[in-house]
Design a protein around this motif. Structure first.
Motif, mmCIF file in Angstrom:
data_model
loop_
_atom_site.group_PDB
_atom_site.id
_atom_site.type_symbol
_atom_site.label_atom_id
_atom_site.label_comp_id
_atom_site.label_asym_id
_atom_site.label_seq_id
_atom_site.Cartn_x
_atom_site.Cartn_y
_atom_site.Cartn_z
ATOM 1 N N ASP A 108 14.941 -46.213 -22.398
ATOM 2 C CA ASP A 108 14.894 -45.799 -20.998
ATOM 3 C C ASP A 108 14.174 -44.460 -20.812
ATOM 4 O OD1 ASP A 108 15.593 -45.975 -18.215
ATOM 5 O OD2 ASP A 108 17.123 -44.451 -18.595
ATOM 6 N N GLY A 109 13.194 -44.448 -19.925
ATOM 7 C CA GLY A 109 12.524 -43.213 -19.556
ATOM 8 C C GLY A 109 11.420 -42.748 -20.478
ATOM 9 N N VAL A 110 11.133 -43.483 -21.542
ATOM 10 C CA VAL A 110 10.158 -43.034 -22.541
ATOM 11 C C VAL A 110 8.786 -42.776 -21.926
ATOM 12 C CG1 VAL A 110 8.791 -43.788 -24.522
ATOM 13 C CG2 VAL A 110 11.268 -43.999 -24.581
ATOM 14 N N GLU A 111 8.268 -43.724 -21.203
ATOM 15 C CA GLU A 111 6.913 -43.561 -20.670
ATOM 16 C C GLU A 111 6.853 -42.432 -19.640
ATOM 17 O OE1 GLU A 111 3.027 -46.218 -20.015
ATOM 18 O OE2 GLU A 111 4.985 -47.209 -19.967
ATOM 19 N N GLU A 112 7.874 -42.304 -18.825
ATOM 20 C CA GLU A 112 7.932 -41.211 -17.854
ATOM 21 C C GLU A 112 7.894 -39.855 -18.547
ATOM 22 O OE1 GLU A 112 11.171 -39.186 -14.795
ATOM 23 O OE2 GLU A 112 11.501 -41.221 -15.531
ATOM 24 N N VAL A 113 8.673 -39.718 -19.617
ATOM 25 C CA VAL A 113 8.731 -38.458 -20.362
ATOM 26 C C VAL A 113 7.384 -38.146 -21.008
ATOM 27 C CG1 VAL A 113 9.741 -37.327 -22.382
ATOM 28 C CG2 VAL A 113 11.213 -38.562 -20.776
ATOM 29 N N LEU A 114 6.790 -39.129 -21.668
ATOM 30 C CA LEU A 114 5.510 -38.906 -22.349
ATOM 31 C C LEU A 114 4.400 -38.559 -21.358
ATOM 32 C CD1 LEU A 114 5.538 -41.749 -25.031
ATOM 33 C CD2 LEU A 114 6.135 -39.335 -25.337
ATOM 34 N N GLU A 115 4.387 -39.243 -20.236
ATOM 35 C CA GLU A 115 3.365 -38.982 -19.224
ATOM 36 C C GLU A 115 3.457 -37.554 -18.701
ATOM 37 O OE1 GLU A 115 1.516 -41.108 -15.210
ATOM 38 O OE2 GLU A 115 3.422 -41.796 -16.064
ATOM 39 N N LYS A 137 3.785 -51.682 -34.098
ATOM 40 C CA LYS A 137 4.741 -51.409 -33.028
ATOM 41 C C LYS A 137 4.185 -50.409 -32.015
ATOM 42 C CE LYS A 137 8.424 -50.644 -35.727
ATOM 43 N NZ LYS A 137 9.837 -50.389 -36.102
ATOM 44 N N LEU A 138 3.489 -49.396 -32.519
ATOM 45 C CA LEU A 138 2.920 -48.409 -31.610
ATOM 46 C C LEU A 138 1.882 -49.053 -30.697
ATOM 47 C CD1 LEU A 138 2.924 -45.441 -30.783
ATOM 48 C CD2 LEU A 138 1.112 -45.047 -32.457
ATOM 49 N N GLU A 139 1.077 -49.940 -31.268
ATOM 50 C CA GLU A 139 0.055 -50.626 -30.472
ATOM 51 C C GLU A 139 0.712 -51.517 -29.414
ATOM 52 O OE1 GLU A 139 -3.606 -51.528 -29.049
ATOM 53 O OE2 GLU A 139 -3.156 -50.075 -30.643
ATOM 54 N N ARG A 140 1.743 -52.241 -29.814
ATOM 55 C CA ARG A 140 2.444 -53.125 -28.875
ATOM 56 C C ARG A 140 3.180 -52.336 -27.797
ATOM 57 N NH1 ARG A 140 5.411 -57.167 -33.202
ATOM 58 N NH2 ARG A 140 3.610 -58.431 -33.809
ATOM 59 N N SER A 141 3.564 -51.130 -28.109
ATOM 60 C CA SER A 141 4.352 -50.326 -27.168
ATOM 61 C C SER A 141 3.552 -49.894 -25.946
ATOM 62 C CB SER A 141 4.900 -49.086 -27.872
ATOM 63 O OG SER A 141 3.868 -48.125 -28.096
ATOM 64 N N GLY A 142 2.232 -49.803 -26.112
ATOM 65 C CA GLY A 142 1.389 -49.319 -25.027
ATOM 66 C C GLY A 142 1.421 -47.810 -24.864
ATOM 67 N N LEU A 143 1.945 -47.099 -25.860
ATOM 68 C CA LEU A 143 2.114 -45.643 -25.765
ATOM 69 C C LEU A 143 1.021 -44.855 -26.470
ATOM 70 C CD1 LEU A 143 5.969 -45.427 -26.480
ATOM 71 C CD2 LEU A 143 4.831 -45.539 -24.249
ATOM 72 N N THR A 144 0.121 -45.529 -27.143
ATOM 73 C CA THR A 144 -0.876 -44.858 -27.981
ATOM 74 C C THR A 144 -1.636 -43.769 -27.244
ATOM 75 O OG1 THR A 144 -1.164 -46.960 -29.154
ATOM 76 C CG2 THR A 144 -2.808 -45.247 -29.551
ATOM 77 N N LYS A 226 15.127 -38.618 -21.087
ATOM 78 C CA LYS A 226 14.741 -38.065 -19.784
ATOM 79 C C LYS A 226 15.319 -36.676 -19.543
ATOM 80 C CE LYS A 226 16.028 -41.682 -17.323
ATOM 81 N NZ LYS A 226 16.212 -42.593 -16.150
ATOM 82 N N ASN A 227 16.454 -36.363 -20.181
ATOM 83 C CA ASN A 227 17.066 -35.051 -20.008
ATOM 84 C C ASN A 227 16.210 -33.918 -20.581
ATOM 85 O OD1 ASN A 227 20.243 -36.586 -20.684
ATOM 86 N ND2 ASN A 227 19.367 -36.074 -18.685
ATOM 87 N N ILE A 228 15.283 -34.270 -21.475
ATOM 88 C CA ILE A 228 14.394 -33.270 -22.075
ATOM 89 C C ILE A 228 13.539 -32.594 -21.009
ATOM 90 C CG2 ILE A 228 12.416 -32.978 -23.626
ATOM 91 C CD1 ILE A 228 13.653 -35.187 -25.346
ATOM 92 N N LEU A 229 13.231 -33.323 -19.946
ATOM 93 C CA LEU A 229 12.390 -32.779 -18.878
ATOM 94 C C LEU A 229 13.060 -31.607 -18.160
ATOM 95 C CD1 LEU A 229 10.978 -36.100 -17.380
ATOM 96 C CD2 LEU A 229 9.902 -34.559 -19.026
ATOM 97 N N ASP A 230 14.356 -31.448 -18.331
ATOM 98 C CA ASP A 230 15.058 -30.304 -17.741
ATOM 99 C C ASP A 230 14.779 -29.022 -18.501
ATOM 100 O OD1 ASP A 230 16.229 -31.988 -15.870
ATOM 101 O OD2 ASP A 230 17.999 -32.347 -17.110
ATOM 102 N N TYR A 231 14.235 -29.158 -19.730
ATOM 103 C CA TYR A 231 14.043 -28.002 -20.609
ATOM 104 C C TYR A 231 12.571 -27.722 -20.894
ATOM 105 C CZ TYR A 231 19.011 -28.735 -21.473
ATOM 106 O OH TYR A 231 20.369 -28.890 -21.321
ATOM 107 N N LEU A 232 11.691 -28.692 -20.654
ATOM 108 C CA LEU A 232 10.277 -28.531 -20.999
ATOM 109 C C LEU A 232 9.383 -28.662 -19.742
ATOM 110 C CD1 LEU A 232 10.266 -30.729 -24.210
ATOM 111 C CD2 LEU A 232 9.869 -28.268 -24.147
#
Length: 232
Positions: A108-115, A137-144, A226-232
């Motif tokens: 949950d929230g991975v793509e939002e955080v990375l973006e 897995k990284l290729e399939r994830s769409g996060l590359t 997603k809570n990381i966004l409160d600190y970075l």
């Protein structure tokens, strides 16, 4: 305890159980493996012997599904006194193949955080496991597209991290590691002078479990990525 991330320039992400689900599928395979061998031993005994075999084979095969599959086969032969059928061995092989082919399930929230973070920081992936499987897995994830660098390490100890940071010319004071494992993603990073964020996953492999006095180690723990966004 106040954590200061103002000097961070580069953020490293663990992959399995930090970006996407992983350990859950190993547990499911273990359950099915025990079911295949229920005529030879109790489930508890099968689980114990499989874990012992994984630890025995770790230096030979490293981390990942392929090593796990080979350990299941070897365990089946030992537990059955070499009487396990070819049909059962074939089913064990298929358990591993099914794991390899499993769709990547992002947390949950991975793509939002990375973006969000990619706009401000240099992001890299630092993970253990089988190179081909992790690349797949990284290729399939769409996060590359969010990452500047991807590194699949044979292990995650202080020397592994330090050597990689030196190679990538990253100052430890400017590096932050984010992951679900205290043993692999947090403590080694703290020990080399960098910073870390622990994002616990609900299932942890026995080999990664460790008891830590949080007061003696300066790191942040959050309930969700997603809570990381409160600190970075």
């Amino acid at each position: 305890m106040e954590i200061d991330f103002t000097g961070i320039e580069v953020i490293g992400f663990d992959a399995d159980d930090t970006l996407w689900v992983n350990e859950t599928y190993f547990r499911e395979a273990e359950e099915q493996f025990a079911g295949l061998l229920e005529h030879y031993e109790t489930k508890n005994k099968i689980d114990q012997e499989l874990f012992k075999m994984e630890m025995k084979n770790l230096e030979l095969y490293g981390y990942g599904i392929k090593g796990f599959m080979l350990s299941m086969i070897e365990s089946a032969l030992e537990l059955s006194n070499n009487e396990v059928s070819q049909a059962t061995l074939s089913k064990i092989m298929n358990l591993g193949k099914k794991m390899i082919a499993h769709p990547v399930e992002l947390l949950d929230g991975v793509e939002e955080v990375l973006e969000r973070l990619a706009k401000k920081y240099r992001l890299i992936v630092l993970t253990k496991g089988d190179l081909l499987d992790q690349e797949r897995k990284l290729e399939r994830s769409g996060l590359t597209r969010y990452f500047h660098h991807v590194e699949v390490l044979s292990d995650k100890k202080e020397t592994n991290y330090q050597n990689l940071l030196d190679h990538l010319e990253i100052d430890v004071k400017e590096f932050l590691m984010i992951g679900n494992s205290l043993k692999s993603d947090v403590l080694p990073i703290i020990n080399i002078g960098a910073q870390a964020v622990h994002v616990p996953f609900h299932t942890t492999w026995q080999h990664e479990e460790v008891s830590v006095d949080h007061e003696e180690h300066r790191y942040l723990t959050v309930n969700s990525l997603k809570n990381i966004l409160d600190y970075l």
